[in-house]
Design an enzyme around this catalytic site. Structure first.
Site, PDB file in Angstrom:
ATOM      1  CD  GLU A 284     -12.794  10.804   8.191  1.00 31.19           C
ATOM      2  OE1 GLU A 284     -12.855  10.747   9.610  1.00 31.19           O
ATOM      3  OE2 GLU A 284     -13.807  10.836   7.569  1.00 31.19           O
TER       4      GLU A 284
ATOM      5  CB  THR B 256      -1.977   3.631  -4.000  1.00 30.48           C
ATOM      6  OG1 THR B 256      -2.881   4.249  -3.140  1.00 30.48           O
ATOM      7  CG2 THR B 256      -2.174   3.622  -5.702  1.00 30.48           C
ATOM      8  N   GLY B 257      -4.766   3.333  -3.769  1.00 29.43           N
ATOM      9  CA  GLY B 257      -6.338   3.562  -4.302  1.00 29.43           C
ATOM     10  C   GLY B 257      -6.569   5.524  -4.001  1.00 29.43           C
TER      11      GLY B 257
ATOM     12  CE  LYS C 252      -4.887  -3.624  -1.356  1.00 24.03           C
ATOM     13  NZ  LYS C 252      -4.235  -3.602  -0.285  1.00 24.03           N
TER      14      LYS C 252
ATOM     15  NE  ARG D 278      -6.215   8.984  -0.356  1.00 19.59           N
ATOM     16  CZ  ARG D 278      -6.485   8.260   0.774  1.00 19.59           C
ATOM     17  NH1 ARG D 278      -5.715   8.873   2.076  1.00 19.59           N
ATOM     18  NH2 ARG D 278      -6.977   7.522   0.430  1.00 19.59           N
TER      19      ARG D 278
ATOM     20  CG  ASP E 103      -5.149  -0.580   6.020  1.00 12.95           C
ATOM     21  OD1 ASP E 103      -5.420  -1.113   4.788  1.00 12.95           O
ATOM     22  OD2 ASP E 103      -4.556   0.125   6.147  1.00 12.95           O
TER      23      ASP E 103
ATOM     24  CG  ASP F 217      -1.598   1.158   1.516  1.00  9.44           C
ATOM     25  OD1 ASP F 217      -2.309   1.836   0.151  1.00  9.44           O
ATOM     26  OD2 ASP F 217      -2.676   1.687   2.313  1.00  9.44           O
TER      27      ASP F 217
ATOM     28  NE  ARG G 265      -9.555   7.149  -7.810  1.00  9.97           N
ATOM     29  CZ  ARG G 265      -8.507   8.424  -6.951  1.00  9.97           C
ATOM     30  NH1 ARG G 265      -8.312   7.596  -6.338  1.00  9.97           N
ATOM     31  NH2 ARG G 265      -9.214   9.822  -6.807  1.00  9.97           N
TER      32      ARG G 265
END
Length: 1075
Positions: free
Chosen positions: A494, A652-653, A717, A593, A736, A385, A711
């Site tokens: 956040e 990664t997202g 994965k 990001r 995670d 990640d 994304r």
């Protein structure tokens, strides 16, 4: 122990009692539970109070949950294949009334059991203490700060925070719950998750079952949705799951169950089957072939194989002496059989693994499954990640684009959690326009007016933007009134957004806490890795209800129908969408990001609407760009992986441009990758959507599997791991989240995150990183290779010794006296001494060797081949035969070269003048073999390099060997002890003639020294030949950085037949294609 409580409390075996509550917790309001347990729901217990309660109530654990059993370790020492051979030899020597040999063998058995017991007990204690580090953790609020502690250290009154994927650590009275659901099937048998409500309370007159107490969360249940905060009411055996465990204690059976028909009856053969399986289970466990790691099982099979060989060799000895029923013939057969038994092998392996796991903890890696120790050295590909692993996870907002106004930029900050620490600038231009202007950082700072964030307040569109930033956010940022320090807890993304809102004095707690509450939360739809966005519903007191959303730009745009422009809301046309995406790419290309923010007014009853209804018809407000700098050590770690022949993939997202920028910074993708062929470039960086659209055949036809997969969804994965497996790769995967569990299980080595990971992900992993740092993955691979290397070294050392003894004794059968009986070149007690003392302790020292400096420049090893590679098998044979040749030469020189060839009579049983020559020859052979074994231990420090030059370019080449001889103190003193103990054994009367069946020597030392030099010379010559061979034809590391150069990668782009046409070379080499 963790958190400084090691010496504070004894290990409780009585469980823990709940604090005195006036009623069961489900009958009391949450505030009343907090009052009676004397805790603060906002700040929790103080650290001192938590320690005090831990002393009083003990650990939060169930009885029988592990620990070290001394009796089981003792049984393992007695009843294993290696020791049983010694016990059988002891029985034989007693049976033939060879009292001296019987006494020595008995002493050896006892010493072996005692030493093995204490060594394994110490190793198991170490393993047990390290195992506790991988136990479930809990996020607890103590002294106003959120801390991650072991679940066993929770006490009644602790305030615990939970989120999706966590395991409930104790029985809790919920204080806050938002869309909170828990899987309680383990407790109640209910197959569906149970929705919880913190505000619910029950009356004493109501009979409420365990499964209906929706204001409680039970220990060992799993959070399947939402988040909550609760107060610990019961721990240990007094939890609901603990009470069940108490009732089931002692019900564990080792007997296989009988298979029955549907009517409950079973045929007689089913009882026989169950009995046979039960017996086979116990035999397998007894022999060690059905328990332990793959390597331990393989070595157990090796022990059985060697035991059978020992029997064959003993029969050969008896046959060579015509099966005469004589004491000395039987002793010779017993000695030859014992020569093939490396009795210390299992103990050395256990100690090596225990030391390895301890070292890993020091390098921020906790091993959950011992199998992974063997697997780590075979890893060829690491899928990692980005956020928090390759990067620092300490995000800060750098850009905020309010579409209706312009772009806000945040200056550098010394403290990412302090909202007052940075100034803000504003530009009317969009990020796309400002990025196109070629200005240096110094120019931007000089030409821009920087102000306090609050100076920009008063704009309606900014207010809407800040509302979304602060309310669609679960993080908490607050200032300590006494110290003035700022702290925060929550997700790093956040937290950064909440800090940004707080710069404008728009902190969430300002509106939702205190006496003047102006906003109240009504609903929450949490972030999900599938939808990649979150939404909340808030009511503004005296006003209306609003729905706020943030998430991945594409996913938020999909939910929007309008956009907030300077003149008001406008339809979100395709042109505007395209402009938004270009601005997003402009921010992402800077390594930021990027998330999108949106809102909508809400008029209907929110409680009756599903998520899909809330998350539609939104109005897009703008974008926010966050920077998460790469860890300082990441680039070096990636480079080291490449040198070791390990490819790194980023899953990664984030947006592809963001991921690409970070991947280039850390070296996953070469900076010159744009010079490669177009098909390679398109394969290197892909989105999950692009990858998932491809069939398996199309994926296999790619010239290179993606180095960056943006994304990324959990299922992607899994497909990535499967694709790598089809290319014969050995994969390590990080994860995670709850949904990462399938990929972690599918990977060869699953790597959980100790800080940010969910309990579900940790439980699915093989190892856990305590610092979530990519560099720790490299550490674990290096340690795995070191351990595997050391195991090969001591196995080679022990088995080469066995081969030398066996060959010496078998060929020595030709040495016959005038009665026609074979004369021992080595006496049985000498054999036992070499097996137990001379070989055992140096082997332990080899297991503790530090990693060779070239260990991370070799290819990954092939786990299918294991430790018994061709190199090890050939080395074992060469060294064993060379030692045997020299030993037989020693014996022959003394008897026939410098003696008269008289082998005496009855020299196997007692000393006489006629046996003087044989006894002196035996001493010479014994000393030679002892020294060969000790010299070989030093030579095994590196299997290819010369003992006199363990480093390629030493500063002091003449004396470098002294440094390496002393580098491992345990090995050094083991060898020194082996040298020293030879002299009393040879020269002390009675011990030499009666016990060891040899005599003092004088001029024979010349033979020993010459043969010692010959042994060193032979081993050094063999290593030289190996170095020449491996330099020319041996396995090579294919460094991905070199393979990605434009010059060499052209051959990859021409592949069209697919990955399956490329075979993986033996010895762990990469295939010709990059993946």
């Amino acid at each position: 122990m963790q958190n400084g409580v090691e010496d504070i409390h004894p290990r409780s075996r009585e469980g823990s009692m709940p604090l005195e509550l006036s009623n069961p917790p489900h009958l009391l309001p949450a505030d009343e539970v907090a009052r009676q347990l004397q805790t603060d729901p906002d700040n929790g217990l103080s650290d001192e109070e938590a320690k005090s309660r831990l002393t009083k109530f003990g650990l939060n654990e169930l009885l029988g949950g592990g620990g070290v059993s001394a009796s089981q370790i003792l049984m393992r020492q007695i009843f294993n294949a290696m020791v049983l051979v010694l016990i059988m030899a002891m029985a034989v020597t007693f049976a033939i009334r060879s009292w001296i040999e019987a006494g020595v063998v008995t002493a050896v058995v006892i010493i072996n059991i005692i030493v093995g017991f204490f060594q394994e007990y110490s190793a198991e204690k170490t393993m047990d203490s390290l195992r506790s580090l991988s136990s479930p953790t809990a996020t607890v609020i103590r002294s106003g700060h959120a801390k991650v502690v072991r679940s066993v250290d929770l006490v009644p009154g602790d305030v615990v925070e939970m989120k999706t994927g966590d395991t409930v650590p104790a029985d809790l009275r919920l204080y806050e719950a938002m869309n909170f659901e828990a899987d309680e099937a383990l407790l109640t048998g209910e197959s569906l998750p149970v929705a919880k409500a913190a505000g619910t309370s029950f009356k004493e007159s109501e009979e409420v079952g365990v499964g209906d107490r929706i204001n409680l969360a039970y220990s060992s249940s799993t959070v399947t949705r939402g988040r909550a905060k609760g107060i610990v009411t019961s721990t240990g055996m007094k939890t609901e799951i603990g009470m069940i465990a108490e009732s089931l204690r002692g019900s564990d059976s080792k007997v296989r169950k009988v298979r029955r028909n549907e009517d409950g009856h079973a045929h007689f053969h089913r009882y026989l089957q169950a009995g046979a399986l039960t017996v086979s289970d116990q035999i397998g466990k007894f022999l060690g072939i059905s328990v332990g790691t793959p390597l331990q099982r393989k070595l157990s099979w090796l022990a059985i194989f060697l035991f059978l060989i020992a029997i064959v060799f003993a029969i050969i000895c008896l046959a060579a002496n015509k099966f005469e029923d004589r004491q000395d013939v039987i002793l010779y057969a017993v000695g030859t059989g014992l020569s093939m038994i490396p009795a210390s092998l299992v103990v050395v392996l256990t100690i090596t693994m225990a030391v390895g796991t301890k070292i890993m903890v020091q390098r921020n890696v906790v091993v959950r499954r011992l199998d992974s120790l063997e697997a780590l050295g075979a890893v060829t590909n690491v899928c990692s990640d980005k956020t928090g692993t390759l990067t620092q996870g300490a995000m800060v907002v750098k850009k905020a684009w309010v579409i209706a106004e312009g772009t806000y930029s945040v200056c550098e900050s010394n403290n990412p959690l302090d909202p007052t620490d940075a100034l803000i600038s504003f530009s009317n231009e969009s990020p796309r326009v400002t990025a196109a202007a070629l200005r240096t950082v110094a120019q931007i700072k000089a030409e821009t007016e920087w102000k306090a964030a609050t100076d920009f307040l008063g704009k309606d569109d900014l207010t809407k933007y800040l509302n979304v930033a602060t309310f669609a956010n679960l993080a908490i940022v607050k200032q300590n009134k006494e110290t003035g320090e700022w702290s925060g807890r929550g997700d790093p993304t956040e937290l950064a957004i909440q800090v940004f809102a707080s710069r404008f004095d728009w902190n969430r707690r300002r509106f939702t806490h205190g006496d003047n509450i102006t906003w109240e939360q009504k609903a929450e739809f949490p972030f999900d890795s599938e939808v990649k966005r979150m939404a909340v519903v808030f009511e503004e007191r005296g006003n209306q209800v609003w729905a706020f959303m943030k998430g991945a730009v594409e996913r938020v745009i999909d939910a929007c129908t309008t956009v907030q422009q300077a003149g008001g809301q406008q339809p979100l046309t395709d042109e505007i969408k395209e402009d938004v995406m270009k601005n997003m790419e402009a921010l992402a290309s800077q390594g930021l990001r990027v998330l999108a923010l949106a809102y909508r007014p809400w008029s209907t009853d929110w409680s009756e609407c599903p998520r899909v209804e809330v998350e539609r018809g939104m109005c897009l407000l703008g974008l926010i760009g966050l920077y998460d700098p790469p860890r300082i050590e990441t680039a070096g770690a990636v480079k080291a992986c490449h040198r070791a022949g390990i490819n790194v993939h980023m899953l990664t997202g984030d947006h592809p441009q963001t991921a690409k920028a970070i991947a280039i910074q850390v070296g996953i993708i070469p900076k010159s990758f744009s010079t490669l062929s177009p098909d390679v470039i398109s394969s290197m960086i892909m989105t999950a959507a692009q990858f998932d659209r491809l069939s398996n055949e199309e994926v296999d036809d790619l010239p290179v599997l993606p180095l960056v997969l943006a994304r990324c969804a959990p299922q992607t994965k899994v497909r990535m791991v499967e694709a790598l497996h089809r290319r014969k790769k050995f994969v390590a995967m990080t994860g995670d989240g709850v949904n990462d569990s399938p990929a972690l299980k599918k990977a060869d080595v699953g790597i959980g995150m100790g800080m940010a990971g969910s309990d579900v992900a940790k439980n699915a992993s093989d190892i856990v990183l305590t610092d979530d740092n990519f560099a720790s993955i490299l550490n674990s691979i290096e340690e795995g290779r070191r351990m595997f290397d050391n195991i090969k070294k001591f196995v080679l050392h022990l088995l080469a010794e066995n081969i030398a003894q066996a060959c010496t004794l078998l060929i020595g059968l030709a040495f016959k006296d005038n009665t026609g009986l074979s004369v021992f070149p080595l006496a049985p007690v000498e054999i036992l001494w070499i097996i137990m003392i001379t070989s055992g302790f140096p082997a332990m020292g080899l297991g503790m060797e530090v990693a060779s400096d070239d260990i991370m420049t070799r290819p990954p090893h092939n786990l299918k081949v294991g430790i018994f590679t061709y190199e090890v098998l050939i080395d074992m044979t060469v060294y064993g035969c060379w030692m045997a040749i020299l030993c037989l030469t020693s014996f022959s020189l003394v008897v026939w070269g410098f003696g008269d060839g008289n082998l005496g009579q009855d020299c196997n049983n007692q000393y006489s003048e006629s046996c003087e020559l044989v006894f002196r020859a035996r001493s010479t052979t014994f000393v030679s073999l002892t020294w060969f074994a000790l010299f070989l231990a030093w030579e095994m420090v590196h299997m290819r390099r010369s003992f006199f030059r363990m480093e390629p370019k030493p500063k002091h080449p003449v004396t470098i060997w002294m440094k390496h001889a002393w580098r491992n103190p345990f090995l050094f003193w083991s060898i020194v002890a082996g040298f020293v103990t030879v002299f009393p054994i040879i020269y002390i009367p009675v011990i030499n003639h009666k016990v060891f069946k040899h005599a003092p020597i004088s001029w024979e030392w010349g033979i020993v020294f010459v043969e010692g030099a010959l042994f060193f010379g032979g081993v050094e010559a063999w290593k030289l030949l190996k170095r020449i061979y491996f330099r020319r034809w041996g396995e090579k590391v294919l460094n991905p950085e070199l393979e990605l150069s434009g010059k060499t990668f052209s051959k990859y782009s021409s592949f069209s037949t697919g990955a399956n046409d490329v075979e993986r070379q033996d010895g762990g080499m990469f295939s010709a294609e990059l993946s």
